[in-house]
Design an enzyme around this catalytic site. Structure first.
Site, short mmCIF file in Angstrom:
data_model
loop_
_atom_site.label_atom_id
_atom_site.label_comp_id
_atom_site.label_asym_id
_atom_site.label_seq_id
_atom_site.Cartn_x
_atom_site.Cartn_y
_atom_site.Cartn_z
N GLU A 199 0.98 -1.30 0.10
CA GLU A 199 -0.09 -0.01 0.03
C GLU A 199 0.95 1.17 -0.10
O GLU A 199 1.89 1.15 0.71
CB GLU A 199 -0.97 0.10 1.16
CG GLU A 199 -1.96 -1.12 1.05
CD GLU A 199 -2.68 -1.19 2.24
OE1 GLU A 199 -3.93 -1.88 2.07
OE2 GLU A 199 -2.57 -0.84 3.30
N CYS A 233 -0.39 6.31 9.74
CA CYS A 233 0.83 5.68 10.20
C CYS A 233 0.32 4.36 10.86
O CYS A 233 -0.53 4.34 12.08
CB CYS A 233 1.42 6.50 11.39
SG CYS A 233 2.39 7.74 10.56
N1 SAH Z 1 9.76 0.96 9.48
C1 SAH Z 1 9.78 2.11 9.16
C2 SAH Z 1 8.73 2.96 8.52
C3 SAH Z 1 7.37 2.28 8.77
S1 SAH Z 1 6.39 2.86 10.20
C4 SAH Z 1 10.03 2.99 10.69
O1 SAH Z 1 9.72 2.23 11.78
O2 SAH Z 1 10.07 4.06 10.89
C5 SAH Z 1 6.14 4.40 9.95
C6 SAH Z 1 5.82 5.33 11.02
O3 SAH Z 1 4.50 4.94 11.73
C7 SAH Z 1 6.74 5.03 12.42
O4 SAH Z 1 7.22 6.13 12.74
C8 SAH Z 1 5.96 3.98 13.32
O5 SAH Z 1 6.51 3.99 14.39
C9 SAH Z 1 4.72 4.60 13.04
N2 SAH Z 1 3.55 3.94 13.58
C10 SAH Z 1 3.27 2.51 13.64
N3 SAH Z 1 2.30 1.91 13.91
C11 SAH Z 1 1.82 3.12 14.27
C12 SAH Z 1 0.27 3.57 14.78
N4 SAH Z 1 -0.48 2.17 15.15
N5 SAH Z 1 0.02 4.39 15.22
C13 SAH Z 1 0.92 5.72 14.76
N6 SAH Z 1 2.06 5.58 14.48
C14 SAH Z 1 2.47 4.28 13.93
#
Ligand code: SAH
Length: 361
Positions: free
Chosen positions: A109, A354
């Site tokens: 996605e 996110c």
């Molecule tokens: N693996 C990479 C990129 C993907 S996640 C990383 O960890 O940065 C993208 C962002 O979304 C990251 O900052 C992650 O911590 C955040 N994220 C993941 N799950 C989330 C959620 N349920 N609510 C808000 N942010 C979240």
């Protein structure tokens, strides 16, 4: 291609399908050599390269400045593995989520996030993810494979087209915050960024690209050594090892000390400010001790903290912290000279925010 085999005193003639090669794995130089060794002009390689990257041609038929014979020859030898936007969902706030089908039918996605002045593409770097962040929906999908550079590039092109179509302006920013851990697909992510920033690709400035990582120290050092020009964001969520390990288990291997040393190295080399992504959860990281640890962690370099709203993905193990707790973070960080922003989620109603990307459809 024709082949023969001998069995029970009979000689059989069979047609052997020639394995076609993925043309977008070829550099411009390799394409020039291909034409040269096939008795054609090397500059045809430049023409094909331009069709593939600048003009995003989906078929050899589209390459109208090549002769029919050349197009057929390309067709006999190569494939163009283009992505296909299978499904597009639009949120009430304008956010668009694309379900993207890859050549082997796997789905990832990507998301278009519009604001008044910008359009940001949030792209995936892997199919699924091998990390096991407890609060992230993508972690429930096993990592199937890394995306190729062209599959990353195509997501950006698709969103650029949507931005022009629906918002009348080109894409302005890219964040690697979709599915997967970009630094665990380092080479392909860098190749994709090379194409995105090259005048022979999209010609975007690297300053408009942010790679977000959970923090792989070795790769952060490698990026620093290669003096990359894009921005770095780190999903920190806690500056206390015990807590970070409980929500991001790989922190047991890549500890905060290793991460911090790698980031110090990054800053020394690049002088580029580091952004930390941080969600504050009720009862997990919402005490003064947690804020103080974050301030301490940020001290070694100019830093910015993005406090992101939590997007629930389960039945309540994680809950967004109270406004009071968030305010305490903001006040303490500001008092210590650390830039802080509080981010509202976008595209929640279509599971595009996110951490919500999980191929639900
Ligand atoms: N693996 C990479 C990129 C993907 S996640 C990383 O960890 O940065 C993208 C962002 O979304 C990251 O900052 C992650 O911590 C955040 N994220 C993941 N799950 C989330 C959620 N349920 N609510 C808000 N942010 C979240």
């Amino acid at each position: 291609m024709t082949g023969f085999f001998y069995r029970n005193n009979y000689l059989y003639k069979v047609e052997i399908a020639k394995k076609k090669r993925d043309i977008r794995a070829f550099t411009k130089e390799q394409l020039r050599t291909f034409f040269e060794t096939n008795g054609d002009q090397p500059f045809r390689g430049n023409q094909v390269y331009e069709w593939l990257w600048q003009k995003s041609a989906h078929t050899f038929e589209d390459m109208t400045n090549l002769s029919k014979k050349t197009r057929e020859m390309l067709h006999d030898n190569f494939v163009i593995n283009h992505i296909k936007v299978d499904q597009m969902q639009r949120s009430s706030d304008g956010t668009i989520k694309n379900a993207v089908r890859l050549h082997d039918d796997l789905i990832v996605e990507s998301v278009l996030i519009p604001t008044k002045t910008r359009t940001t593409a949030c792209v995936s770097s892997q199919v699924g993810c091998s990390l096991d962040c407890k609060f992230c929906a993508t972690s429930r999908l096993k990592r199937m494979r890394n995306l190729n550079p062209d599959e990353i590039y195509d997501q950006v092109v698709a969103i650029d087209n949507e931005s022009r179509l629906y918002f009348d302006r080109p894409l302005s920013n890219i964040v690697f915050m979709g599915m997967g851990e970009p630094l665990m697909n380092y080479n392909n992510v860098l190749k994709a960024i090379d194409k995105i920033t090259s005048p022979e690709g999209l010609g975007m400035s690297p300053k408009r690209i942010t790679v977000s990582t959970s923090g792989v120290p070795k790769m952060i050092r490698k990026m620093a050594d290669e003096e990359v020009k894009f921005k770095l964001a780190v999903s920190l969520h806690s500056a206390i090892d015990e807590i970070r390990t409980s929500i991001m288990p790989f922190n047991a291997t890549f500890t905060l000390k290793d991460l911090r040393e790698a980031l110090e190295y990054w800053y020394q080399k690049t002088k580029s400010r580091i952004t930390y992504e941080y969600v504050v959860w009720d009862g997990i990281n919402d005490s003064q001790k947690d804020v103080d640890a974050l301030v301490e962690f940020c001290r070694f370099a100019p830093s910015k903290v993005n406090l992101i709203e939590y997007n629930p993905i389960d039945d309540g193990e994680f809950q967004q912290a109270s406004n009071k707790a968030i305010e305490r973070y903001v006040a303490t960080l500001e008092r210590n000279g650390i830039t802080v922003t509080v981010r509202r989620s976008r595209g929640k109603d279509i599971d595009a925010a996110c951490g919500q990307l999980a191929n639900k459809s």
